[in-house]
Design a protein around this motif. Structure first.
Motif, PDB file in Angstrom:
ATOM      1  N   ALA A 183       0.809  -1.214   0.000  1.00  0.00           N
ATOM      2  CA  ALA A 183       0.000   0.000   0.000  1.00  0.00           C
ATOM      3  C   ALA A 183       0.847   1.271   0.000  1.00  0.00           C
ATOM      4  N   ASP A 184       2.129   1.129   0.330  1.00  0.00           N
ATOM      5  CA  ASP A 184       3.032   2.283   0.364  1.00  0.00           C
ATOM      6  C   ASP A 184       3.510   2.701  -1.015  1.00  0.00           C
ATOM      7  N   TYR A 185       3.436   1.788  -1.980  1.00  0.00           N
ATOM      8  CA  TYR A 185       4.114   2.005  -3.256  1.00  0.00           C
ATOM      9  C   TYR A 185       3.725   3.313  -3.927  1.00  0.00           C
ATOM     10  N   LYS A 186       2.454   3.633  -3.975  1.00  0.00           N
ATOM     11  CA  LYS A 186       2.017   4.834  -4.692  1.00  0.00           C
ATOM     12  C   LYS A 186       2.575   6.106  -4.053  1.00  0.00           C
ATOM     13  N   ILE A 232       9.745   9.562  -5.082  1.00  0.00           N
ATOM     14  CA  ILE A 232      10.811   9.366  -6.067  1.00  0.00           C
ATOM     15  C   ILE A 232      10.718  10.421  -7.168  1.00  0.00           C
ATOM     16  N   LYS A 233       9.519  10.580  -7.725  1.00  0.00           N
ATOM     17  CA  LYS A 233       9.315  11.519  -8.833  1.00  0.00           C
ATOM     18  C   LYS A 233       9.706  12.936  -8.439  1.00  0.00           C
ATOM     19  N   ASP A 234       9.322  13.345  -7.227  1.00  0.00           N
ATOM     20  CA  ASP A 234       9.606  14.704  -6.781  1.00  0.00           C
ATOM     21  C   ASP A 234      11.071  14.876  -6.374  1.00  0.00           C
ATOM     22  N   THR A 235      11.634  13.870  -5.719  1.00  0.00           N
ATOM     23  CA  THR A 235      13.012  13.970  -5.244  1.00  0.00           C
ATOM     24  C   THR A 235      13.992  14.130  -6.399  1.00  0.00           C
ATOM     25  N   TRP A 236      13.810  13.342  -7.447  1.00  0.00           N
ATOM     26  CA  TRP A 236      14.733  13.384  -8.583  1.00  0.00           C
ATOM     27  C   TRP A 236      14.245  14.297  -9.708  1.00  0.00           C
ATOM     28  N   GLY A 237      13.124  14.959  -9.518  1.00  0.00           N
ATOM     29  CA  GLY A 237      12.657  15.944 -10.474  1.00  0.00           C
ATOM     30  C   GLY A 237      12.422  15.408 -11.870  1.00  0.00           C
ATOM     31  N   TYR A 238      11.815  14.241 -11.955  1.00  0.00           N
ATOM     32  CA  TYR A 238      11.621  13.613 -13.265  1.00  0.00           C
ATOM     33  C   TYR A 238      10.837  14.493 -14.235  1.00  0.00           C
ATOM     34  N   SER A 272       9.147   6.475 -12.206  1.00  0.00           N
ATOM     35  CA  SER A 272       9.136   6.295 -10.748  1.00  0.00           C
ATOM     36  C   SER A 272       8.767   4.864 -10.382  1.00  0.00           C
ATOM     37  N   ARG A 273       7.838   4.310 -11.125  1.00  0.00           N
ATOM     38  CA  ARG A 273       7.416   2.931 -10.879  1.00  0.00           C
ATOM     39  C   ARG A 273       8.564   1.956 -11.178  1.00  0.00           C
ATOM     40  N   VAL A 274       9.267   2.202 -12.277  1.00  0.00           N
ATOM     41  CA  VAL A 274      10.409   1.349 -12.631  1.00  0.00           C
ATOM     42  C   VAL A 274      11.489   1.443 -11.558  1.00  0.00           C
ATOM     43  N   PHE A 275      11.776   2.669 -11.121  1.00  0.00           N
ATOM     44  CA  PHE A 275      12.832   2.865 -10.117  1.00  0.00           C
ATOM     45  C   PHE A 275      12.509   2.116  -8.829  1.00  0.00           C
ATOM     46  N   PRO A 320       3.220   7.414   4.183  1.00  0.00           N
ATOM     47  CA  PRO A 320       4.667   7.299   3.996  1.00  0.00           C
ATOM     48  C   PRO A 320       5.305   8.632   3.607  1.00  0.00           C
ATOM     49  N   VAL A 321       6.340   9.016   4.359  1.00  0.00           N
ATOM     50  CA  VAL A 321       7.054  10.268   4.079  1.00  0.00           C
ATOM     51  C   VAL A 321       8.551  10.037   3.907  1.00  0.00           C
ATOM     52  N   GLY A 322       8.995   8.812   4.075  1.00  0.00           N
ATOM     53  CA  GLY A 322      10.407   8.494   3.902  1.00  0.00           C
ATOM     54  C   GLY A 322      10.595   6.999   3.800  1.00  0.00           C
TER      55      GLY A 322
END
Length: 208
Positions: free
Chosen positions: A14-17, A23-29, A42-45, A65-67
């Motif tokens: 349930a945490d995945y989403k 991930i998307k925001d941290t690495w600025g995809y 982000s899903r692949v990563f 989830p925040v970390g």
């Protein structure tokens, strides 16, 4: 453990989403691809990281989830079939579009850089910190430090002598130096025209 509404537990499906958003925001995809492709990346990563762990820990603020931190003891690591299948389906979904294939090509080059940095470190490692991120609005309140220290304690409890991690200048790599890790190598790589700047990639090591 709970401090200021922060709780810690192993990762759940349930945490995945939530983690994919981090991930998307941290690495600025979305700076170099469309939101749709950024979501797929982000899903692949995350799927790739899930195949590469023996330890997971998620930080939750009011059950959200925040970390997260994932890592492995090399001697105990066996990739589970469910994670391998998730990775395969994520990659297939990514490469169905032209933009997805182009973006995947960039990350194939990054993977090559990581392998070169690891080979150039001249060190045999017992483990790897595979994935570590904290949501932007939760940084600076100690969540990242707790996650890192718990992973480090796990590795020490496993009687490992060291571990490594990859990071780059898009991340807060200074955190690792503050935590006493040693930079073992670096390499510059241009992601132009997708990104407007060159990026330095690093490998850090921690010894016990």
């Amino acid at each position: 453990m709970a401090e200021n509404n922060i709780e810690f537990r192993p990762i759940e499906k349930a945490d995945y989403k939530y983690l994919e958003e981090i991930i998307k925001d941290t690495w600025g995809y979305e700076r170099f691809c469309t939101p749709k492709t950024a979501k797929k990346l982000s899903r692949v990563f995350l799927a790739s990281c899930l195949t590469n762990q023996t330890f997971t820990l998620v930080a939750l603020n009011n059950q959200v989830p925040v970390g997260v931190i994932l890592g492995k003891n090399e001697k105990k690591h066996r990739s589970k079939l469910k994670y391998q299948l998730r990775l395969i389906t994520s990659v297939v979904g990514m490469i169905l579009s032209k933009e997805g294939r182009q973006t995947a090509g960039v990350y194939k080059n990054i993977d090559k850089i990581d392998k070169e940095l690891l080979a150039g470190s001249g060190t045999e490692f017992d483990g790897e910190l595979a994935f570590f991120a904290v949501r932007s609005d939760q940084r600076g309140n100690g969540v990242g430090k707790v996650l890192f220290e718990k992973f480090k304690a796990y590795m020490q409890g496993e009687k490992t002598k060291n571990f490594y991690l990859f990071t780059d200048t898009t991340c807060n790599y200074g955190f690792y130096e503050a935590m006493g890790l040693k930079r073992l190598g670096e390499k510059k790589f241009s992601l132009k025209p997708q990104w407007k700047e060159d990026i330095m990639f690093f490998i850090y090591g921690c010894e016990f």
